[in-house]
Design an enzyme around this catalytic site. Structure first.
Site, PDB file in Angstrom:
ATOM      1  N   GLN A   1      -2.500 -12.934   7.329  1.00  0.00           N
ATOM      2  CA  GLN A   1      -2.774 -12.611   5.867  1.00  0.00           C
ATOM      3  C   GLN A   1      -2.069 -13.676   5.102  1.00  0.00           C
ATOM      4  O   GLN A   1      -2.673 -14.166   4.264  1.00  0.00           O
ATOM      5  CB  GLN A   1      -1.948 -11.082   5.708  1.00  0.00           C
ATOM      6  CG  GLN A   1      -1.793 -10.876   4.128  1.00  0.00           C
ATOM      7  CD  GLN A   1      -1.636  -9.341   4.233  1.00  0.00           C
ATOM      8  OE1 GLN A   1      -2.440  -8.333   4.025  1.00  0.00           O
ATOM      9  NE2 GLN A   1      -0.330  -8.893   3.970  1.00  0.00           N
TER      10      GLN A   1
ATOM     11  N   MET B   1       0.718  -1.268  -0.097  1.00  0.00           N
ATOM     12  CA  MET B   1       0.171  -0.098  -0.106  1.00  0.00           C
ATOM     13  C   MET B   1       1.043   1.062   0.071  1.00  0.00           C
ATOM     14  O   MET B   1       0.210   2.243   0.313  1.00  0.00           O
ATOM     15  CB  MET B   1      -0.914   0.116   1.248  1.00  0.00           C
ATOM     16  CG  MET B   1      -1.805  -1.096   1.318  1.00  0.00           C
ATOM     17  SD  MET B   1      -3.562  -0.929   2.004  1.00  0.00           S
ATOM     18  CE  MET B   1      -2.962  -0.716   3.788  1.00  0.00           C
TER      19      MET B   1
ATOM     20  N   MET C   1       8.817  -2.989  11.539  1.00  0.00           N
ATOM     21  CA  MET C   1       8.689  -1.916  10.741  1.00  0.00           C
ATOM     22  C   MET C   1       7.115  -1.858  10.220  1.00  0.00           C
ATOM     23  O   MET C   1       6.692  -2.865  10.025  1.00  0.00           O
ATOM     24  CB  MET C   1       9.583  -1.783   9.690  1.00  0.00           C
ATOM     25  CG  MET C   1      10.985  -1.482  10.291  1.00  0.00           C
ATOM     26  SD  MET C   1      12.080  -1.329   8.785  1.00  0.00           S
ATOM     27  CE  MET C   1      13.429  -0.807   9.645  1.00  0.00           C
TER      28      MET C   1
ATOM     29  N   GLY D   1       4.990 -10.305   3.638  1.00  0.00           N
ATOM     30  CA  GLY D   1       5.847 -10.569   5.300  1.00  0.00           C
ATOM     31  C   GLY D   1       5.210 -11.133   6.304  1.00  0.00           C
ATOM     32  O   GLY D   1       3.855 -11.247   6.453  1.00  0.00           O
TER      33      GLY D   1
ATOM     34  N   HIS E   1       9.152  -3.495   3.142  1.00  0.00           N
ATOM     35  CA  HIS E   1       8.730  -3.599   2.136  1.00  0.00           C
ATOM     36  C   HIS E   1      10.235  -4.161   1.059  1.00  0.00           C
ATOM     37  O   HIS E   1      10.138  -4.938   0.166  1.00  0.00           O
ATOM     38  CB  HIS E   1       8.215  -2.581   1.308  1.00  0.00           C
ATOM     39  CG  HIS E   1       7.038  -1.965   2.184  1.00  0.00           C
ATOM     40  ND1 HIS E   1       6.885  -1.011   2.823  1.00  0.00           N
ATOM     41  CD2 HIS E   1       5.646  -2.902   2.258  1.00  0.00           C
ATOM     42  CE1 HIS E   1       5.513  -0.790   3.453  1.00  0.00           C
ATOM     43  NE2 HIS E   1       4.829  -1.835   2.961  1.00  0.00           N
TER      44      HIS E   1
ATOM     45  N   GLN F   1     -10.289  -2.510   2.317  1.00  0.00           N
ATOM     46  CA  GLN F   1      -9.748  -3.278   3.737  1.00  0.00           C
ATOM     47  C   GLN F   1      -9.646  -2.486   4.928  1.00  0.00           C
ATOM     48  O   GLN F   1      -9.222  -2.845   5.741  1.00  0.00           O
ATOM     49  CB  GLN F   1      -8.299  -3.717   3.345  1.00  0.00           C
ATOM     50  CG  GLN F   1      -7.349  -3.093   3.207  1.00  0.00           C
ATOM     51  CD  GLN F   1      -6.072  -3.862   2.557  1.00  0.00           C
ATOM     52  OE1 GLN F   1      -5.923  -4.063   1.662  1.00  0.00           O
ATOM     53  NE2 GLN F   1      -5.100  -3.695   3.457  1.00  0.00           N
TER      54      GLN F   1
HETATM   55  P1  AMP Z   1       1.562  -2.844   3.602  1.00  0.00           P
HETATM   56  O1  AMP Z   1       2.023  -1.873   2.490  1.00  0.00           O
HETATM   57  O2  AMP Z   1       1.567  -2.605   4.827  1.00  0.00           O
HETATM   58  O3  AMP Z   1       0.462  -3.648   3.237  1.00  0.00           O
HETATM   59  O4  AMP Z   1       2.539  -4.225   3.515  1.00  0.00           O
HETATM   60  C1  AMP Z   1       2.923  -4.917   2.178  1.00  0.00           C
HETATM   61  C2  AMP Z   1       3.566  -6.051   2.436  1.00  0.00           C
HETATM   62  O5  AMP Z   1       4.686  -5.761   3.073  1.00  0.00           O
HETATM   63  C3  AMP Z   1       2.891  -6.954   3.378  1.00  0.00           C
HETATM   64  O6  AMP Z   1       3.352  -8.607   2.871  1.00  0.00           O
HETATM   65  C4  AMP Z   1       3.629  -6.735   4.882  1.00  0.00           C
HETATM   66  O7  AMP Z   1       3.360  -8.130   5.408  1.00  0.00           O
HETATM   67  C5  AMP Z   1       4.793  -6.567   4.320  1.00  0.00           C
HETATM   68  N1  AMP Z   1       5.433  -6.029   5.402  1.00  0.00           N
HETATM   69  C6  AMP Z   1       5.113  -4.913   6.319  1.00  0.00           C
HETATM   70  N2  AMP Z   1       5.866  -4.615   7.140  1.00  0.00           N
HETATM   71  C7  AMP Z   1       6.971  -5.593   7.144  1.00  0.00           C
HETATM   72  C8  AMP Z   1       8.054  -5.638   7.947  1.00  0.00           C
HETATM   73  N3  AMP Z   1       8.397  -4.726   8.968  1.00  0.00           N
HETATM   74  N4  AMP Z   1       8.840  -6.656   7.558  1.00  0.00           N
HETATM   75  C9  AMP Z   1       8.548  -7.545   6.653  1.00  0.00           C
HETATM   76  N5  AMP Z   1       7.378  -7.730   5.834  1.00  0.00           N
HETATM   77  C10 AMP Z   1       6.725  -6.337   5.850  1.00  0.00           C
END
Ligand code: AMP
Length: 347
Positions: free
Chosen positions: A183, A34, A214, A177, A41, A65
């Site tokens: 998820q 996102m 993070m 992640g 990321h 969501q």
């Molecule tokens: P988001 O932009 O928050 O929807 O996250 C996008 C992807 O990045 C998702 O698969 C998250 O699980 C992953 N992600 C977010 N934070 C972290 C983190 N600290 N370590 C590893 N992956 C992450």
């Protein structure tokens, strides 16, 4: 060196690019995000570059969501910075490919898919309301457990947008992640149940130095709550200590963790309102890795997932000039994290 990265906003142009890659027998790894990119990321993207010739990053703040009372409007959007980070990262892959051995060549970040809301939801305006009309993917009962119990439409939105992304981008592999572990379980289930041909890869959580995972939402915390937020990973680590010491019983695994939470909260309560950051436990779960059902004891051949969510409460008595975070510290900030109790090999 010019960047090979292209931004796609339309489905048709992306499909033309994808078709050519297929004809050329190139592999595509997708990292759905996102935006408001951070090192978590980027680690997913690098994993995708290790395993694919082409990496596509999608950036889309997905309205379905977000529940009616959640932060869709204020969710951090940092498009220019995101694009800059992706270009720099791609350049670093190009540089490393020049000097590294041929069998260690990294793929390149060649596409950012950043569609409009209308492109992703062409018929009915998207909504995270429980009774909303529209075409949705629901994965039950997984979606109603844990995060789903306080965010009832969250995983419906996640599964729906991922299904759309997978249909548009047809990736060989998709990267998620571990931080959002429910998820990953739900997306794996969806891929199986809907016969989707992409492999789901789960990458480890990237954390700050004090252990806080993070997250794009950490910008809401501000300095005072940020310091106390490390209580969540500390709590989870207590359960791993118990498991590693041979404990298998649920209550015994969770007890020191809950005690740590209580002690930390007591410590905060002992401070003045202008110094403290209070929090509430939403859940601490010890669950089966496939079904996410709560377990009374851990079968060491299978392991378990310990996941937790806390709400950092709104700041009390904010001081002039204090770093209160995005939004001024007036709203609670929900934090999630987890730890895997790994299955142990049987001798
Ligand atoms: P988001 O932009 O928050 O929807 O996250 C996008 C992807 O990045 C998702 O698969 C998250 O699980 C992953 N992600 C977010 N934070 C972290 C983190 N600290 N370590 C590893 N992956 C992450």
């Amino acid at each position: 060196m010019p960047s090979s990265l292209r931004v796609f906003r339309e489905i048709d142009s992306f499909r033309a690019y994808r078709r050519q890659l297929l004809l050329d027998s190139r592999s595509v790894g997708l990292v759905p995000t996102m935006g408001a990119l951070h090192a978590g990321h980027l680690s997913l993207i690098t994993q995708a570059a290790v395993e694919n010739s082409h990496v596509c990053v999608s950036i889309f703040v997905n309205p379905t969501q977000f529940g009616p009372l959640e932060d869709l409007e204020s969710y951090p959007r940092t498009w220019e910075a995101d694009l800059g980070m992706l270009r720099d990262l791609d350049q670093s892959y190009a540089e490393s490919n020049k000097v590294g051995p041929p069998n260690k060549r990294l793929g390149r970040i060649t596409a950012v898919f950043a569609p409009t809301v209308k492109t992703m939801y062409p018929n009915i305006p998207p909504s995270g309301e429980p009774n909303a009309n529209g075409s949705f993917v629901t994965i039950t009962p997984l979606a109603s457990l844990l995060e789903g119990s306080s965010r009832p439409t969250f995983f419906r939105g996640v599964a729906t947008v991922c299904m759309k992304l997978f249909n548009i981008l047809t990736p060989d592999r998709v990267y998620f992640g571990q931080k959002d572990i429910q998820q990953t379980v739900i997306i794996k289930r969806m891929v199986q149940d809907f016969c989707i041909g992409s492999e789901v890869v789960v990458c480890k959580t990237i954390a700050e130095e004090d252990g806080l995972a993070m997250s794009s939402r950490n910008v809401y915390l501000g300095a005072r709550r940020r310091k106390v937020a490390a209580v969540l990973p500390q709590t989870l680590r207590r359960t791993l200590e118990q498991y590693s010491a041979g404990e298998r019983n649920r209550d015994k695994i969770l007890k020191p963790a809950l005690a740590h939470l209580d002690a930390s909260l007591e410590q905060q309560r002992g401070l003045t309102p202008q110094a403290r950051a209070l929090f509430e436990l939403d859940y601490l779960s010890l669950a089966d890795p496939d079904t996410l059902e709560e377990m009374d004891s851990v079968d060491p051949r299978k392991g378990a997932i310990v996941s937790g969510a806390i709400r950092m409460l709104p700041l009390e008595d904010a001081q002039g000039g204090e770093d209160c975070g995005l939004g001024g510290g007036t709203k609670a900030v929900r934090l999630i994290d987890n730890i895997i109790l790994e299955p142990l090999g049987l001798d």
